[in-house]
Design an enzyme around this catalytic site. Sequence first.
Site, PDB file in Angstrom:
ATOM      1  CG  ASP A 111      50.542  42.491  22.972  1.00  0.00           C
ATOM      2  OD1 ASP A 111      50.030  42.217  24.080  1.00  0.00           O
ATOM      3  OD2 ASP A 111      51.744  42.760  22.830  1.00  0.00           O
ATOM      4  CB  SER A 155      38.578  38.007  40.748  1.00  0.00           C
ATOM      5  OG  SER A 155      38.973  37.163  41.820  1.00  0.00           O
ATOM      6  CE1 TYR A 195      43.954  38.458  39.026  1.00  0.00           C
ATOM      7  CE2 TYR A 195      42.880  37.860  41.094  1.00  0.00           C
ATOM      8  CZ  TYR A 195      42.890  37.892  39.712  1.00  0.00           C
ATOM      9  OH  TYR A 195      41.826  37.380  39.017  1.00  0.00           O
ATOM     10  CE  LYS A 207      40.881  40.322  37.807  1.00  0.00           C
ATOM     11  NZ  LYS A 207      40.311  40.412  36.448  1.00  0.00           N
TER      12      LYS A 207
END
Length: 248
Positions: free
Chosen positions: A64, A145, A162, A166
């Site tokens: 996990d 990304s 997000y 990144k």
Amino acid sequence: MTSKYWYKKTAVITGASSGIGACVALKLANAGITVIGLARRVELIEELNNQITGEGKIHAYCCDLNDEPSILEAFKWIQEKFTTFQILVCNAGMIKANFLSESPTSDIKQLYDLNVFSTTICLREGLRAMRSTPNLNCHIIIMNSILGHRVPDVSMPLFSVYPASKHAIAALCQTVRQEIQFLKLNIKLTSINPGMVDTDFLKVYATASKMPKLNTEDVAQALYYTLETPPHVQVEDVTLQSVPIHGE
């Protein structure tokens, strides 16, 4: 450093059960590399062995990646069973499409925990393991990304935190490269920065269906290129995105 160097070596890939992680696991296994895939859905990782055409093998370990003790136990198991590994691919990540003003705290925390905290812990444990065998050439690859470098203007800005997560990883890569050089370790660190990739990851954006997209093999091939570079060449960043093919 050619693929002959990595033949029969060991790679660890986080988030290897689907998407880019699964494609990278297959590509490395087909190159004769022993792959250890970390994810919760171990059955999906184990099924990848049915698609291997090369001499490598993929081992699955239930981890996990939102839970630090689970990550630490995974790396402990890897070192006990395989002694060492030469390649680490930090691929696990998530996105939650929403406006920041409408994002619950639980979503924000979950995204930072996986994209930043988990990646940092995996990177730390990878460095510790690789540092214990200083004479080996090793390679760490971070799946970032294009949003970790720039945020485009879009009609529906549902990026929330997000891109911020990144950008944090982009900065982390720079500081860790400095650390590697200071400690005189034979470790390369590459950040792969794809644009939109045609995976389930992207389905949160309904407007993305008509836009040109990379496929997972495009990203895996870019990653493999960085592994193929000679010892004195470090590819620090690979940014790739799809463009429309006109006239088709």
